[in-house]
Design a protein around this motif. Structure first.
Motif, PDB file in Angstrom:
ATOM      1  N   SER A 195       0.832  -1.200   0.000  1.00  8.57           N
ATOM      2  CA  SER A 195       0.000   0.000   0.000  1.00  8.57           C
ATOM      3  C   SER A 195       0.869   1.254   0.000  1.00  8.57           C
ATOM      4  N   VAL A 196       0.416   2.254  -0.762  1.00  9.79           N
ATOM      5  CA  VAL A 196       1.122   3.538  -0.829  1.00  9.79           C
ATOM      6  C   VAL A 196       0.190   4.608  -0.286  1.00  9.79           C
ATOM      7  N   TYR A 197       0.688   5.384   0.679  1.00  8.34           N
ATOM      8  CA  TYR A 197      -0.130   6.418   1.312  1.00  8.34           C
ATOM      9  C   TYR A 197       0.294   7.789   0.781  1.00  8.34           C
ATOM     10  N   HIS A 198      -0.674   8.513   0.218  1.00  9.63           N
ATOM     11  CA  HIS A 198      -0.415   9.844  -0.319  1.00  9.63           C
ATOM     12  C   HIS A 198      -1.074  10.851   0.611  1.00  9.63           C
ATOM     13  N   THR A 199      -0.284  11.680   1.266  1.00  9.88           N
ATOM     14  CA  THR A 199      -0.854  12.676   2.186  1.00  9.88           C
ATOM     15  C   THR A 199      -0.715  14.064   1.600  1.00  9.88           C
ATOM     16  N   GLU A 200      -1.834  14.728   1.465  1.00 11.19           N
ATOM     17  CA  GLU A 200      -1.828  16.111   0.995  1.00 11.19           C
ATOM     18  C   GLU A 200      -2.037  17.081   2.150  1.00 11.19           C
ATOM     19  N   SER A 201      -2.507  16.569   3.258  1.00 11.41           N
ATOM     20  CA  SER A 201      -2.661  17.389   4.460  1.00 11.41           C
ATOM     21  C   SER A 201      -2.626  16.460   5.661  1.00 11.41           C
ATOM     22  N   SER A 202      -2.640  17.029   6.835  1.00  9.69           N
ATOM     23  CA  SER A 202      -2.592  16.215   8.050  1.00  9.69           C
ATOM     24  C   SER A 202      -3.930  15.545   8.333  1.00  9.69           C
ATOM     25  N   LYS A 203      -4.987  15.943   7.575  1.00 10.08           N
ATOM     26  CA  LYS A 203      -6.314  15.401   7.839  1.00 10.08           C
ATOM     27  C   LYS A 203      -6.797  14.424   6.765  1.00 10.08           C
ATOM     28  N   VAL A 204      -6.213  14.476   5.592  1.00  9.01           N
ATOM     29  CA  VAL A 204      -6.687  13.663   4.479  1.00  9.01           C
ATOM     30  C   VAL A 204      -5.560  12.780   3.955  1.00  9.01           C
ATOM     31  N   ALA A 205      -5.833  11.502   3.839  1.00 12.33           N
ATOM     32  CA  ALA A 205      -4.858  10.577   3.254  1.00 12.33           C
ATOM     33  C   ALA A 205      -5.560   9.739   2.194  1.00 12.33           C
ATOM     34  N   THR A 206      -4.906   9.538   1.072  1.00 12.31           N
ATOM     35  CA  THR A 206      -5.419   8.685   0.015  1.00 12.31           C
ATOM     36  C   THR A 206      -4.460   7.532  -0.171  1.00 12.31           C
ATOM     37  N   THR A 207      -5.004   6.347  -0.204  1.00 10.02           N
ATOM     38  CA  THR A 207      -4.186   5.145  -0.314  1.00 10.02           C
ATOM     39  C   THR A 207      -4.385   4.499  -1.676  1.00 10.02           C
ATOM     40  N   SER A 208      -3.309   3.993  -2.248  1.00  7.71           N
ATOM     41  CA  SER A 208      -3.412   3.267  -3.511  1.00  7.71           C
ATOM     42  C   SER A 208      -2.652   1.957  -3.394  1.00  7.71           C
ATOM     43  N   LEU A 209      -3.049   1.007  -4.221  1.00  7.10           N
ATOM     44  CA  LEU A 209      -2.432  -0.318  -4.189  1.00  7.10           C
ATOM     45  C   LEU A 209      -2.507  -0.926  -5.582  1.00  7.10           C
ATOM     46  N   THR A 210      -1.390  -1.481  -6.026  1.00  7.53           N
ATOM     47  CA  THR A 210      -1.356  -2.213  -7.287  1.00  7.53           C
ATOM     48  C   THR A 210      -1.071  -3.674  -7.000  1.00  7.53           C
ATOM     49  N   LEU A 211      -2.000  -4.530  -7.384  1.00  6.29           N
ATOM     50  CA  LEU A 211      -1.836  -5.971  -7.206  1.00  6.29           C
ATOM     51  C   LEU A 211      -1.506  -6.607  -8.550  1.00  6.29           C
ATOM     52  N   VAL A 212      -0.563  -7.545  -8.543  1.00  9.06           N
ATOM     53  CA  VAL A 212      -0.240  -8.305  -9.743  1.00  9.06           C
ATOM     54  C   VAL A 212      -0.630  -9.760  -9.488  1.00  9.06           C
ATOM     55  N   LEU A 213      -1.680 -10.198 -10.147  1.00 11.21           N
ATOM     56  CA  LEU A 213      -2.201 -11.550  -9.982  1.00 11.21           C
ATOM     57  C   LEU A 213      -1.912 -12.339 -11.249  1.00 11.21           C
ATOM     58  N   ASP A 214      -2.361 -13.581 -11.309  1.00 12.80           N
ATOM     59  CA  ASP A 214      -2.227 -14.340 -12.550  1.00 12.80           C
ATOM     60  C   ASP A 214      -3.569 -14.932 -12.929  1.00 12.80           C
ATOM     61  N   THR A 215      -3.768 -15.065 -14.236  1.00  9.51           N
ATOM     62  CA  THR A 215      -5.064 -15.518 -14.737  1.00  9.51           C
ATOM     63  C   THR A 215      -5.416 -16.913 -14.234  1.00  9.51           C
ATOM     64  N   LEU A 216      -4.413 -17.761 -14.054  1.00  8.59           N
ATOM     65  CA  LEU A 216      -4.679 -19.137 -13.617  1.00  8.59           C
ATOM     66  C   LEU A 216      -5.305 -19.145 -12.225  1.00  8.59           C
ATOM     67  N   SER A 217      -4.734 -18.365 -11.301  1.00 10.11           N
ATOM     68  CA  SER A 217      -5.258 -18.316  -9.932  1.00 10.11           C
ATOM     69  C   SER A 217      -6.672 -17.764  -9.901  1.00 10.11           C
ATOM     70  N   LEU A 218      -6.909 -16.704 -10.680  1.00  9.60           N
ATOM     71  CA  LEU A 218      -8.236 -16.106 -10.694  1.00  9.60           C
ATOM     72  C   LEU A 218      -9.276 -17.034 -11.303  1.00  9.60           C
ATOM     73  N   SER A 219      -8.900 -17.707 -12.397  1.00  6.48           N
ATOM     74  CA  SER A 219      -9.866 -18.580 -13.067  1.00  6.48           C
ATOM     75  C   SER A 219     -10.242 -19.785 -12.212  1.00  6.48           C
ATOM     76  N   ARG A 220      -9.364 -20.165 -11.272  1.00 10.91           N
ATOM     77  CA  ARG A 220      -9.629 -21.315 -10.402  1.00 10.91           C
ATOM     78  C   ARG A 220     -10.318 -20.940  -9.104  1.00 10.91           C
ATOM     79  N   THR A 221     -10.443 -19.628  -8.835  1.00 15.25           N
ATOM     80  CA  THR A 221     -11.030 -19.220  -7.565  1.00 15.25           C
ATOM     81  C   THR A 221     -12.518 -19.561  -7.521  1.00 15.25           C
ATOM     82  N   LYS A 222     -12.996 -19.907  -6.338  1.00 16.09           N
ATOM     83  CA  LYS A 222     -14.417 -20.229  -6.174  1.00 16.09           C
ATOM     84  C   LYS A 222     -15.251 -18.962  -6.252  1.00 16.09           C
ATOM     85  N   MET A 223     -16.419 -19.099  -6.816  1.00 20.29           N
ATOM     86  CA  MET A 223     -17.355 -17.990  -6.878  1.00 20.29           C
ATOM     87  C   MET A 223     -18.061 -17.835  -5.520  1.00 20.29           C
ATOM     88  N   PRO A 224     -18.621 -16.628  -5.256  1.00 21.62           N
ATOM     89  CA  PRO A 224     -19.288 -16.398  -3.966  1.00 21.62           C
ATOM     90  C   PRO A 224     -20.366 -17.437  -3.649  1.00 21.62           C
TER      91      PRO A 224
END
Length: 662
Positions: free
Chosen positions: A39-68
């Motif tokens: 996670s990357v935290y971007h602070t523009e002030s002491s009161k507001v923080a915006t967080t971003s995240l980049t995930l790198v997955l693979d198609t095989l893992s996603l295609s095998r995941t169980k549905m809800p």
């Protein structure tokens, strides 16, 4: 600035009921940008923080995941649902999936692989209801039809704001006395009036221009035999679909005239084509707005199209409450403010060489892409997917900004030219001989500002830097010399390959010194355009030279070339294209061999042959220069083979020579 404690992700205590409800998926992290190791935290002030995240997955893992419904992760289910809808056959591939998550923003999903290059999916919350989880944001509405009232209203607002804003000084029209006027325009009148080609007779009109792909199929054109008929009446139904759409847009904008190159230039008249094509840059710059048919592959393809609608994904939270999540195709066209990079509208038109000039020189542009409408002018940028009105870098502003920076130094103008050439060299031409004419409008703009002489794609006032372009080869491509002469070898226009220029940092720029002197130059033109097609060109230079051996080698089917100079280590060169050994019919070398650019039919072989190295420029402690072979075109002249960069070692034995490059 440290993140305030109140804004840091809270640790979850083991055994708590909240942890049971919010158990984090190891694969997708519940699509939550907070609390992940990356996670990357971007602070523009002491009161507001915006967080971003980049995930790198693979198609095989996603295609095998169980549905809800099967007890699987409901967040992975959202990803899979969106990918099933927009990435055909992704389940059968083995690729990386990139998921970009931003707090209170939409989620962007992309898949590696040539098949999905440039394709992204955007996942967002419906604007009418509460977000299904706290970090997911909503997205701006995009009309589902490019010809909708909402889209036309957006276009009108963008143009009106540009015309009326006091900040858009760069967008103001030039003085009428200096205006370039098209010879012909298409009068689209009103719906009940005939469409016809008119002669402007030198009078100014407010008109729209169309930038489009001609494609490989038949195009409706004006010719010597039919232009009088076109000047009488052109039935709307006889026009290609794209031209019909362009007329509809023109009428919707409240205008009566449009300029379309294929109809407003007599295509089988060499004189008319040359006369009007010379003015093309000014025609686009002086138009009310340019319609850029970015997603149309040819004139038979509509630009006022039905866009693909977003899909609805049903999401159920832990309490069983259902939420509507939406996903749609997304184009990453936005400007990069940090890098100063302009918007990147994508489509077939972005690959065409003539279209770059039309884009760069237009004052205002409406880009009709597959997903939405984008607007650019010489001051600002806007798009349908964003309500932002911030001032962004734009392609039409490139030359005006460089001119504004000129003042005591013309470096910004040269940088702008080289940037345009780099982009231009990546694009395709239907007619290879158009290489120089298709950029002559931009060259004319640079000439007016710099007052420099133009030499087949290079500038006398920036000659050393312009000579040091390098071909940008990829391992999977092999460039060859052209079978038909188009430009001198010292010009990038002599090849069909992307090129680049060395970008020195501030310190290097200050130490840059040209080591050559231009003694004379010559350019023989083949038409009326003084910045267009050439039949020959040459440079007579004086500079430090030394003879060396050029060696070829092959590794993994890729040819490489190395210069051997006494007193220094071997120097790998950046070759212009594949090279070959050839007979030297002059007496300038003791051996009977030289090196030249190879053509497609040339058999490739290993060689170790004499060449001439010319130092062109010096950067503090190193040189950059050209590798030259004896010309087979002009007696006593040299042709360019590639560029090199080397330290001072070994170059203390150079000799000042006068040489001619062709």
């Amino acid at each position: 600035m440290p993140i305030p404690k109140s804004l840091r992700p809270k640790r979850q205590t083991s055994g708590s009921s909240s942890q049971a409800r919010r158990k984090l998926c190891r694969l997708c992290h519940n699509l939550d940008p907070r609390g992940h190791a990356s996670s990357v935290y971007h602070t523009e002030s002491s009161k507001v923080a915006t967080t971003s995240l980049t995930l790198v997955l693979d198609t095989l893992s996603l295609s095998r995941t169980k549905m809800p419904a099967e007890g699987g992760c409901r967040f992975c289910g959202v990803l899979v649902h969106a990918m099933d809808a927009f990435f055909e056959d992704w389940r059968g591939s083995r690729q990386r999936v990139t998921v970009d998550i931003k707090e209170k923003g939409s989620i962007k999903v992309g898949i590696d692989g040539e098949r999905w290059t440039g394709e992204l999916v955007e996942i967002y919350a419906g604007a009418a209801s509460r977000a299904p989880w706290p970090t997911l944001g909503i997205a701006h509405h995009i009309p589902t039809n490019a010809g909708s009232d909402d889209t036309f209203n957006f276009a009108r607002r963008c143009i009106r704001d540009c015309l009326t804003s006091s900040k858009h000084t760069a967008c103001k029209p030039p003085s009428k006395s200096g205006s370039v006027l098209p010879k012909r325009l298409l009068d689209v009148g009103r719906v009940a009036a005939p469409i016809r080609l008119i002669d402007t007779q030198g009078k100014p009109f407010q008109y729209v221009t169309l930038s489009h792909c001609w494609g490989t199929g038949p195009v409706l054109t004006a010719t010597k035999s039919n232009w009088q008929k076109l000047a009488s009446n052109i039935p709307f139904t006889a026009l290609p679909h794209l031209f019909q759409d362009a007329i509809i847009i023109t009428r919707q904008l409240g205008l009566r005239y449009i300029w379309i190159d294929s109809l407003c230039i007599i295509q089988d008249s060499t004189r008319d084509w040359e006369t009007e094509s010379i003015k093309m840059g000014g025609i686009y710059e002086n138009s009310y707005v340019t319609l850029s048919a970015m997603s149309s592959r040819d004139s038979s393809t509509h630009c006022l199209v039905e866009r693909r609608k977003p899909i609805k994904i049903t999401y159920e939270n832990t309490t069983g409450k259902e939420f509507a999540i939406r996903a749609r195709k997304f184009a990453d066209h936005h400007p990069d403010v940090n890098e100063g990079a302009p918007a990147k509208p994508d489509g077939p038109l972005s690959t065409r060489a003539w279209a770059l000039q039309e884009h760069v020189l237009s004052t205002r542009v409406l880009h009709y892409t597959a997903t939405e409408l984008l607007f650019e002018c010489k001051t600002s940028y806007r798009c349908e997917c964003s309500s932002s009105r911030r001032t962004y870098p734009t392609t039409p502003s490139l030359i005006p900004k460089a001119i504004a920076k000129k003042k005591g130094s013309v470096d910004a103008v040269w940088d702008a030219w080289q940037h345009v050439v780099e982009q231009y060299s990546k694009r395709e031409l239907t007619v290879p001989s158009d290489k120089l004419p298709a950029i002559s409008g931009i060259a004319n703009k640079i000439k007016d500002v710099s007052r420099s002489s133009y030499i087949a794609g290079l500038w006398k006032g920036n000659l050393a830097s312009d000579l040091l372009w390098s071909a940008s080869h990829t391992p999977s491509t092999s460039a060859y010399a052209l079978e038909t002469y188009r430009a001198p070898t010292f010009s990038w226009a002599s090849l069909n390959t992307p090129i680049s220029y060395y970008a020195p940092d501030t310190d290097e720029r200050e130490t840059f010194r040209s080591t050559i002197s231009l003694l004379s130059s010559s350019v023989a033109l083949t038409g009326l355009n003084t910045l267009g097609t050439v039949s020959s060109a040459s440079l007579k230079l004086r500079g430090p030279c030394l003879f060396a051996l050029l060696c070829s080698s092959q590794r993994d089917s890729i040819w490489e070339y190395t210069v051997l100079i006494k007193g220094t280590s071997a120097i790998r060169i950046s070759h212009d294209c594949l090279l070959c050994e050839d007979d030297n019919t002059t007496d300038s070398m003791s051996t009977g061999k030289t090196v030249r650019r190879a053509q497609l039919s040339t058999p490739m072989s290993h060689f170790k042959t004499p060449v001439l190295c010319l130092s062109v420029a010096r950067y503090d402690t190193w040189f950059s220069g050209l590798v030259l072979g004896v010309s087979g075109r002009a007696s006593g002249a040299w042709e360019r083979l590639g560029t090199f960069a080397a330290g001072m070692e070994g170059f203390d034995k150079t000799e000042e020579k006068e040489i001619v490059l062709v």
